[in-house]
Scaffold this active site. Sequence first.
Site, PDB file in Angstrom:
ATOM      1  N   ASP A   1     -32.393 -34.860   7.670  1.00 25.63           N
ATOM      2  CA  ASP A   1     -32.264 -33.875   8.740  1.00 25.63           C
ATOM      3  C   ASP A   1     -33.581 -33.800   9.519  1.00 25.63           C
ATOM      4  O   ASP A   1     -33.615 -33.881  10.756  1.00 25.63           O
ATOM      5  CB  ASP A   1     -31.942 -32.514   8.092  1.00 25.63           C
TER       6      ASP A   1
ATOM      7  N   ASP B   1     -43.076 -37.232   3.117  1.00 22.46           N
ATOM      8  CA  ASP B   1     -44.154 -36.724   3.978  1.00 22.46           C
ATOM      9  C   ASP B   1     -44.887 -37.883   4.646  1.00 22.46           C
ATOM     10  O   ASP B   1     -45.224 -37.836   5.834  1.00 22.46           O
ATOM     11  CB  ASP B   1     -45.110 -35.815   3.197  1.00 22.46           C
TER      12      ASP B   1
ATOM     13  N   ASP C   1     -34.646 -35.844  13.355  1.00 21.77           N
ATOM     14  CA  ASP C   1     -35.067 -35.092  14.540  1.00 21.77           C
ATOM     15  C   ASP C   1     -36.427 -35.577  15.026  1.00 21.77           C
ATOM     16  O   ASP C   1     -36.675 -35.677  16.233  1.00 21.77           O
ATOM     17  CB  ASP C   1     -35.149 -33.590  14.228  1.00 21.77           C
TER      18      ASP C   1
ATOM     19  N   LYS D   1     -39.187 -37.864  -2.621  1.00 18.40           N
ATOM     20  CA  LYS D   1     -40.449 -37.289  -3.068  1.00 18.40           C
ATOM     21  C   LYS D   1     -40.531 -37.461  -4.582  1.00 18.40           C
ATOM     22  O   LYS D   1     -40.550 -36.484  -5.348  1.00 18.40           O
ATOM     23  CB  LYS D   1     -40.525 -35.804  -2.691  1.00 18.40           C
TER      24      LYS D   1
ATOM     25  N   TYR E   1     -28.315 -28.885   0.540  1.00 22.58           N
ATOM     26  CA  TYR E   1     -27.497 -28.060   1.437  1.00 22.58           C
ATOM     27  C   TYR E   1     -26.171 -27.651   0.773  1.00 22.58           C
ATOM     28  O   TYR E   1     -25.459 -26.790   1.271  1.00 22.58           O
ATOM     29  CB  TYR E   1     -27.205 -28.791   2.750  1.00 22.58           C
TER      30      TYR E   1
END
Length: 369
Positions: A249, A225, A253, A193, A142
Amino acid sequence: MKDASLLLLPGDGIGPEVVVELRKVIDWFGNNRGYNFNITEDDLGGAAYERYGKPLADETLTTAKSVDAIVMGSVGGPQWDNVERHLRPEAGLLTLRKELDLFANLRPATCRPALASASSLHEDLVSGLDILILRELTAGVYFGEPRGIETLPDGRRRGFDTQVYFESEIERLLHAGFELAAKRNGKVHSVEKANVMESGVFWREIATRVGKEYPDITLEHMYADNCAMQLVRQPKQFDVIATDNLFGDILSDCAAMLTGSLGMLPSASLGAAINGKRAALYEPVHGSAPDIAGQGKANPLATVLSFAMCLRYSFDDNENADLLEQAVDNVLDQNIRTVDIAAKGVNPVSTSDMGDAIVTALGNLQTAA
Ligand code: NAD
Protein backbone atom coordinates in the site's frame (compact mmCIF):
# COMPACT_ATOMS: atom_id res chain seq x y z
CA MET A 1 -12.20 -13.50 -34.19
CA LYS A 2 -11.34 -13.63 -30.51
CA ASP A 3 -14.36 -13.75 -28.18
CA ALA A 4 -13.94 -11.69 -25.03
CA SER A 5 -16.55 -10.95 -22.37
CA LEU A 6 -16.21 -7.73 -20.38
CA LEU A 7 -18.12 -6.23 -17.48
CA LEU A 8 -17.80 -2.44 -17.36
CA LEU A 9 -18.54 -0.77 -14.03
CA PRO A 10 -18.30 3.02 -14.53
CA GLY A 11 -19.16 3.81 -10.88
CA ASP A 12 -19.37 7.36 -9.55
CA GLY A 13 -17.98 10.86 -10.04
CA ILE A 14 -15.60 10.95 -13.00
CA GLY A 15 -15.88 7.14 -13.37
CA PRO A 16 -18.67 7.26 -15.99
CA GLU A 17 -16.85 10.06 -17.86
CA VAL A 18 -13.62 8.11 -18.26
CA VAL A 19 -15.40 4.83 -19.04
CA VAL A 20 -17.28 6.53 -21.93
CA GLU A 21 -13.86 7.29 -23.43
CA LEU A 22 -12.72 3.74 -22.79
CA ARG A 23 -15.77 2.49 -24.74
CA LYS A 24 -14.44 4.35 -27.80
CA VAL A 25 -11.12 2.54 -27.43
CA ILE A 26 -12.75 -0.85 -26.86
CA ASP A 27 -14.95 -0.30 -29.93
CA TRP A 28 -11.85 0.52 -31.97
CA PHE A 29 -10.22 -2.76 -30.96
CA GLY A 30 -13.46 -4.60 -31.74
CA ASN A 31 -13.67 -3.02 -35.20
CA ASN A 32 -10.00 -3.21 -36.14
CA ARG A 33 -8.12 -5.88 -34.20
CA GLY A 34 -10.17 -9.05 -34.43
CA TYR A 35 -11.98 -8.91 -31.11
CA ASN A 36 -15.60 -9.88 -30.64
CA PHE A 37 -16.37 -8.16 -27.35
CA ASN A 38 -19.44 -9.15 -25.40
CA ILE A 39 -19.92 -6.14 -23.11
CA THR A 40 -22.19 -5.83 -20.09
CA GLU A 41 -22.37 -2.51 -18.29
CA ASP A 42 -23.66 -2.21 -14.72
CA ASP A 43 -23.55 -0.01 -11.63
CA LEU A 44 -21.17 -0.21 -8.70
CA GLY A 45 -20.69 1.92 -5.59
CA GLY A 46 -22.93 4.92 -5.04
CA ALA A 47 -24.67 4.45 -8.39
CA ALA A 48 -25.54 0.87 -7.43
CA TYR A 49 -26.74 2.01 -4.00
CA GLU A 50 -29.15 4.40 -5.69
CA ARG A 51 -30.38 1.78 -8.15
CA TYR A 52 -30.29 -1.47 -6.17
CA GLY A 53 -30.14 -0.27 -2.55
CA LYS A 54 -26.66 -1.71 -2.08
CA PRO A 55 -23.25 -0.92 -3.56
CA LEU A 56 -22.83 -4.31 -5.26
CA ALA A 57 -26.01 -6.07 -6.39
CA ASP A 58 -26.14 -9.88 -6.35
CA GLU A 59 -26.79 -10.02 -10.09
CA THR A 60 -23.78 -7.75 -10.73
CA LEU A 61 -21.60 -10.10 -8.71
CA THR A 62 -22.92 -13.10 -10.65
CA THR A 63 -22.00 -11.38 -13.93
CA ALA A 64 -18.59 -10.42 -12.48
CA LYS A 65 -17.86 -14.07 -11.76
CA SER A 66 -18.76 -15.16 -15.27
CA VAL A 67 -16.87 -12.68 -17.49
CA ASP A 68 -13.28 -12.79 -18.72
CA ALA A 69 -12.45 -9.41 -17.20
CA ILE A 70 -13.97 -6.47 -15.35
CA VAL A 71 -13.00 -2.87 -16.03
CA MET A 72 -14.04 -0.27 -13.51
CA GLY A 73 -14.07 3.54 -13.32
CA SER A 74 -14.10 4.63 -9.70
CA VAL A 75 -16.50 4.73 -6.77
CA GLY A 76 -17.35 7.11 -3.96
CA GLY A 77 -18.53 10.61 -3.30
CA PRO A 78 -19.55 12.93 -0.49
CA GLN A 79 -23.28 12.28 -1.06
CA TRP A 80 -22.82 8.80 0.46
CA ASP A 81 -20.67 9.87 3.43
CA ASN A 82 -23.49 9.31 5.91
CA VAL A 83 -24.66 5.96 4.57
CA GLU A 84 -24.05 2.96 6.86
CA ARG A 85 -20.52 1.58 6.43
CA HIS A 86 -21.55 -1.71 4.76
CA LEU A 87 -23.67 0.20 2.22
CA ARG A 88 -21.05 2.78 1.30
CA PRO A 89 -19.64 2.80 -2.26
CA GLU A 90 -16.21 1.50 -1.19
CA ALA A 91 -17.85 -1.53 0.48
CA GLY A 92 -19.08 -2.61 -2.97
CA LEU A 93 -15.56 -2.59 -4.36
CA LEU A 94 -14.10 -4.41 -1.32
CA THR A 95 -16.80 -7.09 -1.58
CA LEU A 96 -16.07 -7.53 -5.28
CA ARG A 97 -12.33 -7.98 -4.61
CA LYS A 98 -13.01 -10.43 -1.78
CA GLU A 99 -15.66 -12.47 -3.59
CA LEU A 100 -13.37 -12.91 -6.61
CA ASP A 101 -10.36 -13.57 -4.33
CA LEU A 102 -8.29 -10.97 -6.18
CA PHE A 103 -5.13 -11.46 -4.13
CA ALA A 104 -2.55 -10.02 -6.53
CA ASN A 105 -2.62 -6.27 -7.06
CA LEU A 106 -0.41 -5.09 -9.91
CA ARG A 107 0.51 -1.45 -9.96
CA PRO A 108 2.94 -0.50 -12.66
CA ALA A 109 4.91 2.70 -12.16
CA THR A 110 5.83 3.57 -15.71
CA CYS A 111 7.15 6.99 -16.54
CA ARG A 112 5.83 7.87 -20.00
CA PRO A 113 8.72 9.68 -21.71
CA ALA A 114 6.71 12.83 -22.46
CA LEU A 115 5.85 13.23 -18.76
CA ALA A 116 9.30 12.69 -17.21
CA SER A 117 9.53 16.35 -16.29
CA ALA A 118 6.29 16.11 -14.24
CA SER A 119 7.92 13.75 -11.70
CA SER A 120 9.03 14.99 -8.30
CA LEU A 121 12.42 13.38 -9.00
CA HIS A 122 15.11 14.45 -11.46
CA GLU A 123 14.17 13.58 -15.03
CA ASP A 124 17.20 11.30 -15.55
CA LEU A 125 16.20 9.18 -12.53
CA VAL A 126 12.70 8.46 -13.86
CA SER A 127 12.86 8.78 -17.63
CA GLY A 128 12.10 5.30 -19.01
CA LEU A 129 11.15 3.98 -15.58
CA ASP A 130 9.17 0.74 -15.78
CA ILE A 131 8.61 -1.03 -12.50
CA LEU A 132 5.79 -3.19 -11.22
CA ILE A 133 4.69 -3.27 -7.60
CA LEU A 134 2.92 -6.51 -6.79
CA ARG A 135 0.93 -6.08 -3.59
CA GLU A 136 -0.82 -8.89 -1.73
CA LEU A 137 -4.41 -7.67 -1.44
CA THR A 138 -6.57 -10.05 0.59
CA ALA A 139 -4.62 -10.88 3.77
CA GLY A 140 -2.06 -9.45 6.19
CA VAL A 141 -2.59 -6.81 8.82
CA TYR A 142 -5.63 -5.23 7.12
CA PHE A 143 -7.60 -8.44 7.66
CA GLY A 144 -5.78 -10.25 10.52
CA GLU A 145 -7.60 -11.16 13.75
CA PRO A 146 -7.61 -10.27 16.57
CA ARG A 147 -7.96 -6.56 16.04
CA GLY A 148 -9.62 -3.89 18.08
CA ILE A 149 -9.47 -1.11 20.61
CA GLU A 150 -9.89 -2.21 24.25
CA THR A 151 -9.52 -1.15 27.84
CA LEU A 152 -7.49 -3.46 30.09
CA PRO A 153 -8.60 -4.25 33.68
CA ASP A 154 -6.00 -1.76 34.96
CA GLY A 155 -7.66 1.01 32.90
CA ARG A 156 -5.03 1.32 30.16
CA ARG A 157 -6.49 1.49 26.65
CA ARG A 158 -4.85 -0.06 23.60
CA GLY A 159 -5.41 -0.51 19.89
CA PHE A 160 -4.12 -3.55 18.04
CA ASP A 161 -4.04 -5.34 14.69
CA THR A 162 -2.56 -8.68 13.71
CA GLN A 163 -0.16 -9.23 10.85
CA VAL A 164 -0.78 -12.81 9.77
CA TYR A 165 0.01 -14.71 6.58
CA PHE A 166 -0.62 -18.33 5.71
CA GLU A 167 2.14 -20.07 3.78
CA SER A 168 -0.21 -20.55 0.81
CA GLU A 169 -0.98 -16.82 0.67
CA ILE A 170 2.70 -15.91 0.46
CA GLU A 171 3.44 -18.70 -2.00
CA ARG A 172 0.79 -17.71 -4.52
CA LEU A 173 1.80 -14.05 -4.41
CA LEU A 174 5.47 -14.94 -4.98
CA HIS A 175 4.60 -17.31 -7.81
CA ALA A 176 2.70 -14.46 -9.46
CA GLY A 177 5.74 -12.22 -8.96
CA PHE A 178 8.16 -14.65 -10.59
CA GLU A 179 5.78 -15.33 -13.47
CA LEU A 180 5.41 -11.60 -14.11
CA ALA A 181 9.18 -11.05 -13.92
CA ALA A 182 9.64 -13.81 -16.50
CA LYS A 183 7.56 -11.73 -18.93
CA ARG A 184 9.44 -8.54 -18.00
CA ASN A 185 13.07 -7.99 -17.01
CA GLY A 186 13.70 -11.11 -14.94
CA LYS A 187 14.16 -9.64 -11.46
CA VAL A 188 12.09 -9.90 -8.27
CA HIS A 189 12.66 -7.93 -5.09
CA SER A 190 10.85 -9.66 -2.23
CA VAL A 191 10.18 -6.98 0.36
CA GLU A 192 9.44 -7.49 4.11
CA LYS A 193 10.83 -6.63 7.54
CA ALA A 194 12.53 -9.90 8.42
CA ASN A 195 14.87 -7.97 10.74
CA VAL A 196 12.06 -7.17 13.20
CA MET A 197 8.95 -9.21 12.30
CA GLU A 198 8.33 -12.96 12.56
CA SER A 199 5.96 -12.79 9.61
CA GLY A 200 8.85 -11.18 7.73
CA VAL A 201 11.19 -14.08 8.56
CA PHE A 202 8.47 -16.46 7.36
CA TRP A 203 7.92 -14.41 4.17
CA ARG A 204 11.64 -14.47 3.37
CA GLU A 205 11.90 -18.24 3.95
CA ILE A 206 9.05 -18.89 1.52
CA ALA A 207 10.31 -16.39 -1.06
CA THR A 208 13.68 -18.17 -1.04
CA ARG A 209 12.05 -21.57 -1.52
CA VAL A 210 9.68 -20.43 -4.28
CA GLY A 211 12.56 -18.60 -5.97
CA LYS A 212 14.40 -21.93 -6.47
CA GLU A 213 11.62 -22.95 -8.86
CA TYR A 214 12.55 -20.01 -11.11
CA PRO A 215 16.30 -20.34 -11.73
CA ASP A 216 16.23 -17.79 -14.56
CA ILE A 217 14.83 -15.04 -12.37
CA THR A 218 17.07 -13.04 -10.04
CA LEU A 219 15.66 -12.86 -6.51
CA GLU A 220 16.75 -10.20 -4.07
CA HIS A 221 15.44 -9.67 -0.54
CA MET A 222 15.01 -6.15 0.74
CA TYR A 223 13.69 -4.59 3.94
CA ALA A 224 10.64 -2.42 3.34
CA ASP A 225 12.20 0.74 4.78
CA ASN A 226 15.24 0.35 2.56
CA CYS A 227 12.94 -0.27 -0.42
CA ALA A 228 11.14 3.04 0.24
CA MET A 229 14.50 4.77 0.31
CA GLN A 230 15.79 3.02 -2.83
CA LEU A 231 12.58 3.89 -4.72
CA VAL A 232 13.38 7.57 -4.48
CA ARG A 233 17.16 7.12 -4.71
CA GLN A 234 17.50 4.83 -7.72
CA PRO A 235 14.08 3.59 -8.88
CA LYS A 236 15.33 2.04 -12.11
CA GLN A 237 17.14 -0.73 -10.17
CA PHE A 238 13.73 -2.46 -9.73
CA ASP A 239 11.71 -4.69 -12.01
CA VAL A 240 9.05 -6.48 -9.90
CA ILE A 241 8.63 -5.65 -6.21
CA ALA A 242 6.60 -8.39 -4.48
CA THR A 243 5.36 -7.47 -1.05
CA ASP A 244 2.57 -7.75 1.51
CA ASN A 245 -0.62 -5.75 1.83
CA LEU A 246 0.60 -3.01 4.18
CA PHE A 247 4.05 -2.42 2.65
CA GLY A 248 2.56 -2.66 -0.83
CA ASP A 249 0.00 0.00 0.00
CA ILE A 250 2.71 2.44 1.03
CA LEU A 251 5.37 1.56 -1.54
CA SER A 252 2.95 1.69 -4.47
CA ASP A 253 1.83 5.20 -3.55
CA CYS A 254 5.46 6.21 -3.24
CA ALA A 255 6.23 4.71 -6.67
CA ALA A 256 3.11 6.36 -8.11
CA MET A 257 4.45 9.81 -7.41
CA LEU A 258 7.58 9.03 -9.41
CA THR A 259 5.49 8.98 -12.55
CA GLY A 260 3.90 12.41 -12.34
CA SER A 261 0.13 12.26 -12.30
CA LEU A 262 -2.57 10.26 -10.58
CA GLY A 263 -4.61 10.51 -13.79
CA MET A 264 -2.06 8.29 -15.58
CA LEU A 265 -1.86 5.27 -13.27
CA PRO A 266 -3.54 1.96 -14.15
CA SER A 267 -3.87 -1.14 -11.99
CA ALA A 268 -4.93 -4.75 -12.15
CA SER A 269 -6.13 -7.11 -9.44
CA LEU A 270 -5.87 -10.77 -10.33
CA GLY A 271 -7.09 -14.00 -8.77
CA ALA A 272 -5.68 -17.50 -9.06
CA ALA A 273 -5.82 -19.22 -12.44
CA ILE A 274 -8.52 -21.91 -12.34
CA ASN A 275 -8.90 -24.11 -15.42
CA GLY A 276 -6.87 -21.61 -17.41
CA LYS A 277 -9.13 -18.70 -16.39
CA ARG A 278 -8.17 -15.97 -13.94
CA ALA A 279 -10.58 -13.52 -12.31
CA ALA A 280 -9.38 -10.01 -13.09
CA LEU A 281 -10.41 -6.45 -12.26
CA TYR A 282 -8.77 -3.49 -14.00
CA GLU A 283 -9.15 0.02 -12.67
CA PRO A 284 -7.40 3.38 -12.56
CA VAL A 285 -5.59 4.08 -9.28
CA HIS A 286 -7.37 7.41 -8.83
CA GLY A 287 -10.73 7.89 -7.12
CA SER A 288 -13.96 9.48 -8.29
CA ALA A 289 -12.59 13.05 -8.10
CA PRO A 290 -15.85 14.75 -7.09
CA ASP A 291 -14.09 18.13 -7.32
CA ILE A 292 -13.91 17.89 -11.12
CA ALA A 293 -16.80 15.51 -11.92
CA GLY A 294 -19.08 16.62 -14.74
CA GLN A 295 -16.69 19.31 -16.00
CA GLY A 296 -14.96 17.41 -18.80
CA LYS A 297 -11.60 17.78 -17.03
CA ALA A 298 -10.93 14.17 -16.04
CA ASN A 299 -7.94 12.45 -17.58
CA PRO A 300 -9.17 9.12 -19.05
CA LEU A 301 -5.65 7.73 -19.66
CA ALA A 302 -5.37 5.76 -16.38
CA THR A 303 -8.52 3.90 -17.42
CA VAL A 304 -7.32 3.47 -21.01
CA LEU A 305 -3.99 2.13 -19.72
CA SER A 306 -5.89 -0.21 -17.37
CA PHE A 307 -7.49 -1.67 -20.49
CA ALA A 308 -3.99 -2.15 -21.97
CA MET A 309 -3.23 -4.22 -18.85
CA CYS A 310 -6.45 -6.14 -19.48
CA LEU A 311 -5.29 -7.00 -23.01
CA ARG A 312 -1.89 -8.05 -21.65
CA TYR A 313 -2.93 -10.12 -18.64
CA SER A 314 -6.46 -11.38 -19.36
CA PHE A 315 -6.12 -11.90 -23.12
CA ASP A 316 -2.38 -12.61 -23.21
CA ASP A 317 -2.17 -10.07 -26.02
CA ASN A 318 1.07 -8.11 -25.71
CA GLU A 319 0.87 -6.88 -29.29
CA ASN A 320 -2.36 -4.96 -28.83
CA ALA A 321 -1.41 -3.84 -25.30
CA ASP A 322 1.82 -2.38 -26.74
CA LEU A 323 -0.15 -0.73 -29.54
CA LEU A 324 -2.48 0.99 -27.07
CA GLU A 325 0.40 2.16 -24.87
CA GLN A 326 2.17 3.47 -27.95
CA ALA A 327 -0.97 5.41 -28.94
CA VAL A 328 -0.99 7.03 -25.47
CA ASP A 329 2.68 8.00 -25.84
CA ASN A 330 2.08 9.44 -29.31
CA VAL A 331 -0.81 11.58 -28.07
CA LEU A 332 1.28 12.89 -25.16
CA ASP A 333 4.16 13.60 -27.55
CA GLN A 334 1.82 15.80 -29.59
CA ASN A 335 1.23 17.80 -26.41
CA ILE A 336 -2.41 16.76 -26.33
CA ARG A 337 -3.01 16.83 -22.58
CA THR A 338 -5.86 17.08 -20.09
CA VAL A 339 -5.53 19.80 -17.49
CA ASP A 340 -3.82 17.62 -14.84
CA ILE A 341 -0.83 16.95 -17.12
CA ALA A 342 -0.94 20.01 -19.39
CA ALA A 343 2.40 21.58 -20.21
CA LYS A 344 2.83 25.27 -19.43
CA GLY A 345 1.38 27.52 -22.12
CA VAL A 346 -0.53 24.72 -23.86
CA ASN A 347 -4.35 24.71 -23.75
CA PRO A 348 -5.64 21.51 -22.13
CA VAL A 349 -8.10 19.28 -23.98
CA SER A 350 -11.34 17.84 -22.57
CA THR A 351 -11.89 14.25 -21.43
CA SER A 352 -13.78 13.54 -24.61
CA ASP A 353 -11.14 15.12 -26.87
CA MET A 354 -8.52 12.93 -25.20
CA GLY A 355 -10.58 9.80 -25.92
CA ASP A 356 -10.92 10.85 -29.56
CA ALA A 357 -7.19 11.59 -29.79
CA ILE A 358 -6.34 8.06 -28.59
CA VAL A 359 -8.65 6.53 -31.20
CA THR A 360 -7.08 8.71 -33.92
CA ALA A 361 -3.58 7.71 -32.77
CA LEU A 362 -4.58 4.03 -32.88
CA GLY A 363 -5.84 4.51 -36.42
CA ASN A 364 -2.59 6.23 -37.45
CA LEU A 365 -0.49 3.43 -35.95
CA GLN A 366 -2.59 0.83 -37.75
CA THR A 367 -2.20 2.68 -41.07
CA ALA A 368 1.55 3.06 -40.59
CA ALA A 369 2.06 -0.64 -39.81
P1 NAD B 1 -9.16 11.20 -6.03
O1 NAD B 1 -8.18 10.28 -6.65
O2 NAD B 1 -10.56 11.03 -6.45
O3 NAD B 1 -8.73 12.72 -6.30
C1 NAD B 1 -7.51 13.28 -5.83
C2 NAD B 1 -7.15 14.51 -6.68
O4 NAD B 1 -6.69 14.06 -7.97
C3 NAD B 1 -8.34 15.42 -6.96
O5 NAD B 1 -7.90 16.76 -6.98
C4 NAD B 1 -8.82 15.01 -8.34
O6 NAD B 1 -9.43 16.06 -9.07
C5 NAD B 1 -7.50 14.58 -9.01
N1 NAD B 1 -7.73 13.49 -9.96
C6 NAD B 1 -8.01 12.20 -9.68
N2 NAD B 1 -8.19 11.50 -10.80
C7 NAD B 1 -8.02 12.36 -11.82
C8 NAD B 1 -8.10 12.22 -13.23
N3 NAD B 1 -8.39 11.05 -13.83
N4 NAD B 1 -7.88 13.32 -13.99
C9 NAD B 1 -7.59 14.50 -13.42
N5 NAD B 1 -7.50 14.69 -12.09
C10 NAD B 1 -7.72 13.64 -11.30
O7 NAD B 1 -9.03 11.00 -4.44
P2 NAD B 1 -9.92 11.61 -3.26
O8 NAD B 1 -10.31 13.01 -3.57
O9 NAD B 1 -9.17 11.31 -2.02
O10 NAD B 1 -11.25 10.71 -3.22
C11 NAD B 1 -12.46 11.06 -3.85
C12 NAD B 1 -13.44 9.89 -3.73
O11 NAD B 1 -12.91 8.76 -4.45
C13 NAD B 1 -13.66 9.41 -2.30
O12 NAD B 1 -15.03 9.09 -2.15
C14 NAD B 1 -12.79 8.17 -2.20
O13 NAD B 1 -13.28 7.24 -1.25
C15 NAD B 1 -12.92 7.62 -3.60
N6 NAD B 1 -11.79 6.73 -4.03
C16 NAD B 1 -12.16 5.66 -4.79
C17 NAD B 1 -11.18 4.82 -5.29
C18 NAD B 1 -11.59 3.69 -6.17
O14 NAD B 1 -12.68 3.72 -6.71
N7 NAD B 1 -10.76 2.66 -6.35
C19 NAD B 1 -9.82 5.08 -5.02
C20 NAD B 1 -9.48 6.21 -4.26
C21 NAD B 1 -10.50 7.04 -3.77
